[in-house]
Design an enzyme around this catalytic site. Structure first.
Site, PDB file in Angstrom:
ATOM      1  N   ASN A  13      49.748  48.651  14.800  1.00  0.00           N
ATOM      2  CA  ASN A  13      49.680  47.237  14.433  1.00  0.00           C
ATOM      3  C   ASN A  13      48.552  47.041  13.404  1.00  0.00           C
ATOM      4  O   ASN A  13      47.374  47.076  13.746  1.00  0.00           O
ATOM      5  CB  ASN A  13      49.428  46.396  15.690  1.00  0.00           C
ATOM      6  CG  ASN A  13      49.438  44.913  15.446  1.00  0.00           C
ATOM      7  OD1 ASN A  13      49.056  44.433  14.382  1.00  0.00           O
ATOM      8  ND2 ASN A  13      49.862  44.169  16.461  1.00  0.00           N
ATOM      9  N   GLU A  40      54.054  54.310  25.859  1.00  0.00           N
ATOM     10  CA  GLU A  40      53.446  53.425  26.854  1.00  0.00           C
ATOM     11  C   GLU A  40      54.103  53.670  28.196  1.00  0.00           C
ATOM     12  O   GLU A  40      55.329  53.622  28.305  1.00  0.00           O
ATOM     13  CB  GLU A  40      53.631  51.947  26.473  1.00  0.00           C
ATOM     14  CG  GLU A  40      52.689  51.488  25.414  1.00  0.00           C
ATOM     15  CD  GLU A  40      52.642  49.962  25.287  1.00  0.00           C
ATOM     16  OE1 GLU A  40      53.058  49.244  26.206  1.00  0.00           O
ATOM     17  OE2 GLU A  40      52.173  49.515  24.234  1.00  0.00           O
ATOM     18  N   ASP A  69      44.962  47.541  23.988  1.00  0.00           N
ATOM     19  CA  ASP A  69      46.214  46.977  24.493  1.00  0.00           C
ATOM     20  C   ASP A  69      45.911  45.584  25.002  1.00  0.00           C
ATOM     21  O   ASP A  69      44.845  45.331  25.560  1.00  0.00           O
ATOM     22  CB  ASP A  69      46.851  47.822  25.584  1.00  0.00           C
ATOM     23  CG  ASP A  69      48.370  47.793  25.466  1.00  0.00           C
ATOM     24  OD1 ASP A  69      48.921  46.701  25.216  1.00  0.00           O
ATOM     25  OD2 ASP A  69      48.997  48.843  25.606  1.00  0.00           O
ATOM     26  N   ASP A 149      49.888  33.901  18.647  1.00  0.00           N
ATOM     27  CA  ASP A 149      48.798  33.180  17.987  1.00  0.00           C
ATOM     28  C   ASP A 149      49.237  31.796  17.503  1.00  0.00           C
ATOM     29  O   ASP A 149      48.409  30.909  17.345  1.00  0.00           O
ATOM     30  CB  ASP A 149      48.255  33.977  16.799  1.00  0.00           C
ATOM     31  CG  ASP A 149      47.336  35.117  17.209  1.00  0.00           C
ATOM     32  OD1 ASP A 149      47.226  35.406  18.414  1.00  0.00           O
ATOM     33  OD2 ASP A 149      46.727  35.721  16.303  1.00  0.00           O
ATOM     34  N   ARG A 175      40.166  40.027  22.218  1.00  0.00           N
ATOM     35  CA  ARG A 175      39.942  41.318  21.570  1.00  0.00           C
ATOM     36  C   ARG A 175      38.496  41.425  21.078  1.00  0.00           C
ATOM     37  O   ARG A 175      37.838  42.445  21.256  1.00  0.00           O
ATOM     38  CB  ARG A 175      40.927  41.505  20.414  1.00  0.00           C
ATOM     39  CG  ARG A 175      40.847  42.863  19.760  1.00  0.00           C
ATOM     40  CD  ARG A 175      41.993  43.101  18.799  1.00  0.00           C
ATOM     41  NE  ARG A 175      43.250  43.214  19.530  1.00  0.00           N
ATOM     42  CZ  ARG A 175      44.232  42.303  19.464  1.00  0.00           C
ATOM     43  NH1 ARG A 175      44.127  41.249  18.704  1.00  0.00           N
ATOM     44  NH2 ARG A 175      45.326  42.484  20.176  1.00  0.00           N
TER      45      ARG A 175
END
Length: 190
Positions: A13, A40, A69, A149, A175
């Site tokens: 990402n 994952e 994550d 977001d 984060r």
């Protein structure tokens, strides 16, 4: 104490890599982003998933590495979408999510940064949480890799993360909180 010459961030990402790099910049810590798709494990516990990912990343990079994550959790749902946030959005899109949530519904993001310094070192985890509320309308520029977001307003603000931009988001976000904890640990290892 040991100072690692550089730390590699493994992620697929690019937006996440940018945000982590921006959060580390004020501390003079730079990362080398590497785009690697990691497997994952299927688990509800983000800590278990990120621990597995950092072990896998270290095996590939063979040097100090961090992974991240994150999940968003809608209050009123048991661990949903949580670690499966990306898959929930890919399956439902905004129209499907809007059928599940109410405007003003409480939610929180939870991020883990995992660091592994050497083959024998145990992973060290750093957790960050941001609480807020959800909207049933989109606000701000849409980032394909971070769709939540556009519908999440952090406590203490009236704008969505997307409207706040990276610098504004980092005043509140999960984060950045995890990254700051990593920084405190990392600097003690110098």
């Amino acid at each position: 104490m040991k100072r690692w010459p550089s730390v590699t961030l493994v992620t697929s990402n690019h937006q996440k890599a940018y945000e982590i790099g921006e959060a580390l910049h004020p501390y003079g810590i730079t990362i080398k982003p590497r785009t690697i798709e990691l497997d994952e494990i299927q688990a509800l516990d983000i800590a278990a998933v990120v621990t597995h990912k950092v072990e896998q990343a270290y095996a590939l990079v063979k040097g100090p590495v961090i992974v991240d994550d994150t999940g968003i959790f809608f209050v009123g749902y048991n661990h949903f979408p949580g670690i499966f946030s990306r898959y929930a959005f890919m399956s439902l899109g905004f129209p499907g999510l809007f059928k599940l949530i109410k405007s003003g519904q409480r939610a929180y993001f939870c991020s883990y940064i995992a660091f592994k310094a050497s083959a024998k070192a145990k992973p060290v985890l750093f957790k960050g949480v941001c609480r807020g509320r959800l909207l049933r309308t989109l606000r701000g520029p849409i980032k394909q890799k971070m769709p939540y977001d556009n519908i999440f307003i952090p406590d203490g603000d009236t704008k969505t993360f997307a409207q706040l931009g990276v610098a504004g988001k980092q005043r509140y976000d999960h984060r950045s909180k995890a990254v700051r904890k990593f920084v405190r640990y990392y600097l003690t290892q110098l």
